[in-house]
Every structure is written in C-alpha cells, then in structure tokens.
Write an enzyme that holds these catalytic residues in place. Structure first.
Site, PDB file in Angstrom:
ATOM      1  N   GLY A  14     -19.504  35.404  -7.320  1.00  0.00           N
ATOM      2  CA  GLY A  14     -19.624  35.367  -8.773  1.00  0.00           C
ATOM      3  C   GLY A  14     -20.435  36.534  -9.298  1.00  0.00           C
ATOM      4  N   LYS A  75     -19.003  26.753  -5.111  1.00  0.00           N
ATOM      5  CA  LYS A  75     -18.443  26.213  -3.879  1.00  0.00           C
ATOM      6  C   LYS A  75     -17.245  25.322  -4.211  1.00  0.00           C
ATOM      7  CE  LYS A  75     -20.789  24.781   0.328  1.00  0.00           C
ATOM      8  NZ  LYS A  75     -21.080  26.172   0.695  1.00  0.00           N
ATOM      9  N   ASN A 102     -12.114  29.014  -3.750  1.00  0.00           N
ATOM     10  CA  ASN A 102     -11.009  28.720  -2.838  1.00  0.00           C
ATOM     11  C   ASN A 102     -10.628  27.247  -2.922  1.00  0.00           C
ATOM     12  OD1 ASN A 102     -10.113  31.050  -1.596  1.00  0.00           O
ATOM     13  ND2 ASN A 102     -11.763  31.034  -0.089  1.00  0.00           N
ATOM     14  N   SER A 128      -9.061  37.405  -3.523  1.00  0.00           N
ATOM     15  CA  SER A 128      -9.255  37.842  -2.138  1.00  0.00           C
ATOM     16  C   SER A 128      -9.864  39.228  -2.084  1.00  0.00           C
ATOM     17  CB  SER A 128      -7.940  37.863  -1.369  1.00  0.00           C
ATOM     18  OG  SER A 128      -8.184  38.354  -0.054  1.00  0.00           O
ATOM     19  N   LYS A 183      -2.798  31.926  -2.596  1.00  0.00           N
ATOM     20  CA  LYS A 183      -4.035  32.374  -1.929  1.00  0.00           C
ATOM     21  C   LYS A 183      -4.199  31.668  -0.586  1.00  0.00           C
ATOM     22  CE  LYS A 183      -8.008  34.217  -0.993  1.00  0.00           C
ATOM     23  NZ  LYS A 183      -9.158  33.439  -0.768  1.00  0.00           N
ATOM     24  N   HIS A 186      -1.881  33.293   1.784  1.00  0.00           N
ATOM     25  CA  HIS A 186      -2.486  34.597   2.109  1.00  0.00           C
ATOM     26  C   HIS A 186      -3.484  34.418   3.257  1.00  0.00           C
ATOM     27  CE1 HIS A 186      -6.023  37.199   1.896  1.00  0.00           C
ATOM     28  NE2 HIS A 186      -5.235  38.171   1.499  1.00  0.00           N
ATOM     29  N   ASN A 187      -4.334  33.412   3.137  1.00  0.00           N
ATOM     30  CA  ASN A 187      -5.347  33.201   4.171  1.00  0.00           C
ATOM     31  C   ASN A 187      -4.713  32.775   5.492  1.00  0.00           C
ATOM     32  OD1 ASN A 187      -6.992  33.668   1.942  1.00  0.00           O
ATOM     33  ND2 ASN A 187      -8.535  32.208   2.621  1.00  0.00           N
ATOM     34  N   GLU A 190      -3.517  35.767   7.022  1.00  0.00           N
ATOM     35  CA  GLU A 190      -4.700  36.495   7.509  1.00  0.00           C
ATOM     36  C   GLU A 190      -5.132  35.965   8.894  1.00  0.00           C
ATOM     37  OE1 GLU A 190      -7.973  36.626   4.570  1.00  0.00           O
ATOM     38  OE2 GLU A 190      -9.302  35.947   6.169  1.00  0.00           O
TER      39      GLU A 190
HETATM   40  P1  NBP Z   1     -20.740  29.558  -2.328  1.00  0.00           P
HETATM   41  O1  NBP Z   1     -19.419  29.023  -1.959  1.00  0.00           O
HETATM   42  O2  NBP Z   1     -21.777  29.686  -1.294  1.00  0.00           O
HETATM   43  O3  NBP Z   1     -21.318  28.686  -3.534  1.00  0.00           O
HETATM   44  C1  NBP Z   1     -22.605  28.940  -4.080  1.00  0.00           C
HETATM   45  C2  NBP Z   1     -22.592  28.751  -5.574  1.00  0.00           C
HETATM   46  O4  NBP Z   1     -22.175  27.427  -5.936  1.00  0.00           O
HETATM   47  C3  NBP Z   1     -23.969  28.929  -6.152  1.00  0.00           C
HETATM   48  O5  NBP Z   1     -23.858  29.582  -7.400  1.00  0.00           O
HETATM   49  C4  NBP Z   1     -24.435  27.494  -6.311  1.00  0.00           C
HETATM   50  O6  NBP Z   1     -25.448  27.332  -7.279  1.00  0.00           O
HETATM   51  C5  NBP Z   1     -23.170  26.858  -6.792  1.00  0.00           C
HETATM   52  N1  NBP Z   1     -23.169  25.386  -6.722  1.00  0.00           N
HETATM   53  C6  NBP Z   1     -23.129  24.545  -5.660  1.00  0.00           C
HETATM   54 BR1  NBP Z   1     -23.162  25.084  -3.931  1.00  0.00          BR
HETATM   55  N2  NBP Z   1     -23.095  23.269  -5.987  1.00  0.00           N
HETATM   56  C7  NBP Z   1     -23.135  23.242  -7.334  1.00  0.00           C
HETATM   57  C8  NBP Z   1     -23.132  22.201  -8.280  1.00  0.00           C
HETATM   58  N3  NBP Z   1     -23.068  20.916  -7.903  1.00  0.00           N
HETATM   59  N4  NBP Z   1     -23.204  22.533  -9.592  1.00  0.00           N
HETATM   60  C9  NBP Z   1     -23.263  23.827  -9.962  1.00  0.00           C
HETATM   61  N5  NBP Z   1     -23.239  24.855  -9.102  1.00  0.00           N
HETATM   62  C10 NBP Z   1     -23.188  24.580  -7.804  1.00  0.00           C
HETATM   63  O7  NBP Z   1     -20.576  30.989  -3.063  1.00  0.00           O
HETATM   64  P2  NBP Z   1     -19.627  32.232  -2.726  1.00  0.00           P
HETATM   65  O8  NBP Z   1     -19.640  32.570  -1.277  1.00  0.00           O
HETATM   66  O9  NBP Z   1     -20.023  33.263  -3.730  1.00  0.00           O
HETATM   67  O10 NBP Z   1     -18.171  31.709  -3.077  1.00  0.00           O
HETATM   68  C11 NBP Z   1     -17.803  31.226  -4.362  1.00  0.00           C
HETATM   69  C12 NBP Z   1     -16.384  30.729  -4.311  1.00  0.00           C
HETATM   70  O11 NBP Z   1     -15.531  31.824  -3.990  1.00  0.00           O
HETATM   71  C13 NBP Z   1     -16.117  29.680  -3.239  1.00  0.00           C
HETATM   72  O12 NBP Z   1     -15.199  28.747  -3.727  1.00  0.00           O
HETATM   73  C14 NBP Z   1     -15.519  30.467  -2.100  1.00  0.00           C
HETATM   74  O13 NBP Z   1     -14.695  29.670  -1.288  1.00  0.00           O
HETATM   75  C15 NBP Z   1     -14.731  31.513  -2.866  1.00  0.00           C
HETATM   76  N6  NBP Z   1     -14.454  32.741  -2.136  1.00  0.00           N
HETATM   77  C16 NBP Z   1     -15.401  33.309  -1.337  1.00  0.00           C
HETATM   78  C17 NBP Z   1     -15.140  34.487  -0.668  1.00  0.00           C
HETATM   79  C18 NBP Z   1     -16.174  35.124   0.186  1.00  0.00           C
HETATM   80  O14 NBP Z   1     -15.866  36.142   0.833  1.00  0.00           O
HETATM   81  N7  NBP Z   1     -17.395  34.619   0.216  1.00  0.00           N
HETATM   82  C19 NBP Z   1     -13.902  35.106  -0.831  1.00  0.00           C
HETATM   83  C20 NBP Z   1     -12.961  34.532  -1.676  1.00  0.00           C
HETATM   84  C21 NBP Z   1     -13.249  33.351  -2.321  1.00  0.00           C
HETATM   85  P3  NBP Z   1     -27.000  27.455  -6.839  1.00  0.00           P
HETATM   86  O15 NBP Z   1     -27.286  28.921  -6.835  1.00  0.00           O
HETATM   87  O16 NBP Z   1     -27.703  26.737  -7.907  1.00  0.00           O
HETATM   88  O17 NBP Z   1     -27.136  26.834  -5.482  1.00  0.00           O
END
Ligand code: NBP
Length: 477
Positions: A14, A75, A102, A128, A183, A186-187, A190
């Site tokens: 984000g 998440k 995701n 992605s 998506k 895609h995964n 991958e």
């Molecule tokens: P995470 O998947 O680790 O999620 C962390 C975020 O979710 C933080 O902002 C956290 O807030 C928030 N959060 C949670 Br956990 N529970 C919450 C709740 N009950 N209410 C409000 N906020 C909540 O973060 P990410 O790795 O940046 O991935 C974000 C999304 O993107 C996921 O769905 C992931 O599958 C997807 N994605 C990730 C990648 C990658 O390479 N990482 C690639 C493509 C897609 P907090 O800061 O207050 O804990």
C-alpha cells in the site's frame, strides 16, 4: 485539499502504491489502522508528491473528492472484510472501493454483490510485481463494473508498468471477480514457471555436473533468447550469489523447503472444480508441499537410487541445450493450461475475458513478465477463439521441434533419478492431447462393469450398458 485517490493499508504494498500515485501527480489520501505507518510514510517520502495523511476513517473519507476512489491494500481475508465494514457506511452511491489485495475471487464476487446493492462499485483488482512493482509500475488486473473502470482506468494506466511497446499493463478484465481470478491464475502460472526453472537447474547440476555459477551463466545465455523473462533473469542472480558467511553458493545454504501463501493452491482447487487439467501447475504446488515434508524426506533418505553417470564437457553442453528445449516446451504447456482455466472461468461466470489482452498486460510489471507473452497476444489476436495455445501454428511448430530433446531430458532425469514432475506432467499432457486413443475407453468399461455407469460407442449415437453379470449382451441405457 481533496485527494483524487486514497489508500488504506500502508504496509509494503500500500505504501508503495500510494507513492506511485503521488509520483504520477495525484493527490493521495493516506490511512492505516495503526496511524504511525501513515506518519512514517509522510515523514520519509512526503517530498515525492501531494499526500493527505488522515487518522480516522471519517477523516479519510472526507479527504476524497467525489465520486470517491478508495484503495484497500490490507491482508486478504477477514481484514479486508473488516475494512470494508468500516468504510462502506461512510460512502455514497457512485463511490468506488478498489481491493488491491490477493483476495479469493469468490470473496470478491460476494463483496461486489453486497456493495452493488448499496450503489458502491467494488473493484477487485489483481496487482502483481511485488513491492518494487507497486512503486515503479505493477501489472494491474481490475475487475468490477465498466462504469468504475471509466473512472479508474486512466489513473491505473498511469501508475502501471508499460510493456516494451509502451502499452500500459492494465486492462478491464471483466465484471466482479474476473480481475482476482486472472491474478490467481497468474500466480499459478508463476508457480509452474518457477518449478520448471527449478527442475532445469537441478538437471544441469545433477545430470550435467555444472556448478551454480556455471548454471547462472547458462540462464544468462537463455535470457537473451526465447526464454527472456524476469524469472530467468533473477534465477541467474540468485544462482551466482555467494553466501558472505560461508563463501558457499547462496543456493547451498538455504533450507530446501519451499513455502507458499495460497494463490497457487487456489488455482488448482478452482481448476478441479471447473474440470480443467492444470497438471503442470498442480505438480508445482505439490512439489513445494513435498519439499516441506522434512520428516518424510528424512525417513526416505535410504531408498535405493541409480548410480550417477558423469558427462563429458561436450556431452554436458549438449544436454544443457536439450534442457532449454524441455523448459521452453513445458512452459508453453503451463501457459496453455493456465489460459484454459481463464477461458473456463470466463465461461462459468460470464466474464467475457479477452485472453489476448490478459497476455498483453502480463508483459510488464508482473512476476511472469516475459518476451514470450507477446507471442501469446499475437496468437489470440490472430484467432480470438483459439481453443488452446497448442492449436496456434507457431507454438505447435515450436513444441514439435522441441519434443525429441524434451523426451531425451526426461529419459536422462529418469535414468539418473532426478525428479522432474513439471517437465513430465507437461509432456504427458502434450502426448495425451495428441493421442489417437486414450485408455479412457477402458476406464468407461470398468465404470460400466462395477457401477453400470454406461458408455458411448464410437460407431453409434446413444448411451449403452453391457450386462456384465449376465450374458454380456449390450442394452441401450
Ligand atoms: P500485509 O498483507 O502484511 O497486510 C498488512 C496491512 O494490513 C497493514 O496495513 C495492517 O495494518 C493491515 N491490517 C491487518 Br493485517 N488487519 C487489519 C484489520 N483488521 N483492519 C485494518 N487493517 C488491517 O501487507 P502487504 O504485504 O503490503 O500486502 C497487502 C495486500 O497485497 C495483501 O492482500 C497481499 O496479499 C497483496 N499483495 C502482496 C504482494 C507482495 O509482494 N507483498 C504482492 C501482490 C499482492 P496495521 O499496520 O495496523 O497492522
């Protein structure tokens, strides 16, 4: 100042997506459950563009111009529902919620339906490219209504990756869950790509006798040809990396148990439901799972295997060329299976997905980006109703030209006892599709024998049953 877009959920994805919007000239409202992330972002990167940091949901929503565009990047699963519950009551008809996480496409379909009843557009969007892609240009796969795409498309096009021809790597995939479905596949692809590359590596090491550094050079060479792709490129980087602590190849100090987050597994689960044979993707998911069964592997260490044979340098070089053929042919099969799953999903859910457009938005930004995808786009452009990628003349010719080497590699793998489930599943798929007759006829006979399940005949219409327990005469079913 009102923001054109807002991002809530400022972990790695984000935060980088928000910076990407700001760097492209948009004013971005920021929100995160834990406010410190919001303030950290502004403190570190506030100079990159216009940000409106907010602490409460009300402040966040009030900061957005109407109709509101709100991106959720939290998440996947319950947290996404929690965030939707928090924001939806504060929104008005016409506003848009983009879920860039995701999510499982079935969850996206449910959320879209619920929010549509309140007049809110829910845009389940596959993103992605990981952390780096989110910042510098991801491949973006939005679902949702046409109307929402009209309002969001130009912004997404701006922040997306651009293919070599300059085209933005984003398209309106289709209604409701279509973006997240694509998506997911895609995964899955991958996973298959990574497994095939892993098998190529293992064969080059255990059959040809090359070192990781030598294999890195082979991958670098391959990356200048038809296998040119991000995954091949990073494979060479990982293989040539040396562990600072031990001086050993990095790949030799990493525990060989692969982890997964679930999107590959979903691809296979959904394929089973839709009746689509994605055997290559399934083998990739199973291979990761097998690797993680440390106890099972330890208990099997003493099982008998063949005595390895050493190859001479010219033999090893010739074998490496064959592995390139096997890898390329198996890759064509993985994509064939993945695109079959997208076709089946599109039909089952009435999404009308443009397969050529999907291949084209995967050309940049995403993990499976590859020169090869241009060719898939060309195949679907030439024939939008192409029943299978293998029905495309160019791919058919290439895979046909590769088949002798592909078979030879699997023979070597079998003789030397090196597992190559991805290569093998791909070749079995190829051979099954081209077979004149399959043992499915025998299967039907068995089913009719034990369960009176009936069968069809090659020479007459209708369903039939043989009286197996009686005089074995045939009766119409
Ligand atoms: P995470 O998947 O680790 O999620 C962390 C975020 O979710 C933080 O902002 C956290 O807030 C928030 N959060 C949670 Br956990 N529970 C919450 C709740 N009950 N209410 C409000 N906020 C909540 O973060 P990410 O790795 O940046 O991935 C974000 C999304 O993107 C996921 O769905 C992931 O599958 C997807 N994605 C990730 C990648 C990658 O390479 N990482 C690639 C493509 C897609 P907090 O800061 O207050 O804990």
């Amino acid at each position: 100042k009102s923001a054109q877009i807002g991002v809530t959920g400022l972990a790695v994805m984000g935060r980088n997506l928000a910076r990407n919007f700001a760097r492209n000239g948009y004013t971005v409202a920021l929100h995160n459950r834990t406010a410190s992330r919001t303030h950290d972002l502004v403190a570190e990167f506030g100079g990159e563009g216009e940000f409106v940091p907010t602490e409460t949901a009300e402040e966040f929503v009030a900061a957005l111009e109407r109709p509101r565009r709100l991106v959720i990047m939290v998440k996947a699963g319950d947290p996404t529902d929690a965030v939707i519950q928090e924001f939806a009551p504060l929104l008005e008809p016409g506003d848009m919620i983009v879920d860039g996480g995701n999510a499982h496409f079935a969850d996206t379909r449910r959320r879209e339906r619920e929010l549509r009843e309140r007049g809110i557009h829910f845009v389940g969007t596959g993103v992605s490219g990981g952390e780096e892609g989110a910042l510098n240009g991801p491949s973006i796969m939005p679902g949702g209504s046409e109307e929402s795409y009209a309002a969001l498309g130009p912004m997404l096009e701006k922040i997306s990756a651009k293919a070599k021809d300059g085209a933005p790597c984003v398209t309106h995939v289709g209604p409701d869950g279509a973006g997240h479905f694509v998506k997911m596949v895609h995964n899955g692809i991958e996973y298959a790509d990574m497994q095939l590359i892993g098998e190529a590596y293992q064969l080059l090491r255990d059959v040809a006798g090359y070192s990781p550094a030598q294999i890195a050079d082979i991958f670098r060479k391959w990356n200048t040809g038809r296998l040119d792709s991000y995954l091949i490129e990073i494979t060479a980087e990982v293989l040539s990396h040396v562990d600072a602590a031990t001086g050993k190849p990095f790949v030799d100090v990493v525990v060989d148990e692969a982890e997964q987050k679930g999107t590959g597994r979903w691809t296979v689960q959904i394929a089973l439901d839709l009746g689509v044979p994605v055997s290559g993707i399934a083998e990739a998911v199973f291979a990761r799972s097998l690797s993680g069964h440390a106890d099972l592997r330890a208990a099997s260490k003493d099982l008998a295997g063949p005595t390895p044979t050493a190859l001479s340098e010219p033999e090893a070089a010739a074998f490496a060329d064959r592995v390139e053929q096997a890898l390329y042919a198996s890759k064509i099969v993985s994509y064939t299976q993945g695109f079959h799953e997208i076709t089946a999903g599109s039909e089952a859910y009435d999404w009308d997905i443009d397969l050529g457009a999907v291949a084209s938005i995967w050309r940049g930004g995403c993990i499976i980006r590859a020169a090869f995808l241009d060719r898939i786009t060309a195949a679907y452009d030439a024939r939008p109703d192409l029943p299978s990628l293998l029905a495309d003349k160019t791919f058919a010719q290439e895979i046909g030209a590769a088949q002798d080497d592909w078979r030879a590699v699997l023979v070597a793998a079998t003789v030397e006892g090196v597992p190559a489930p991805g290569f093998a599943a791909a070749l079995a798929y190829y051979d099954a599709l081209r077979a004149d007759r399959l043992p499915a006829a025998l299967t039907q006979g068995q089913r009719d024998f034990f369960g009176a399940h009936t069968y069809r005949r090659t020479d007459r219409e209708g369903a039939f049953h043989t009286l197996w327990g009686g005089d074995r005469s045939e009766v119409p079913a």
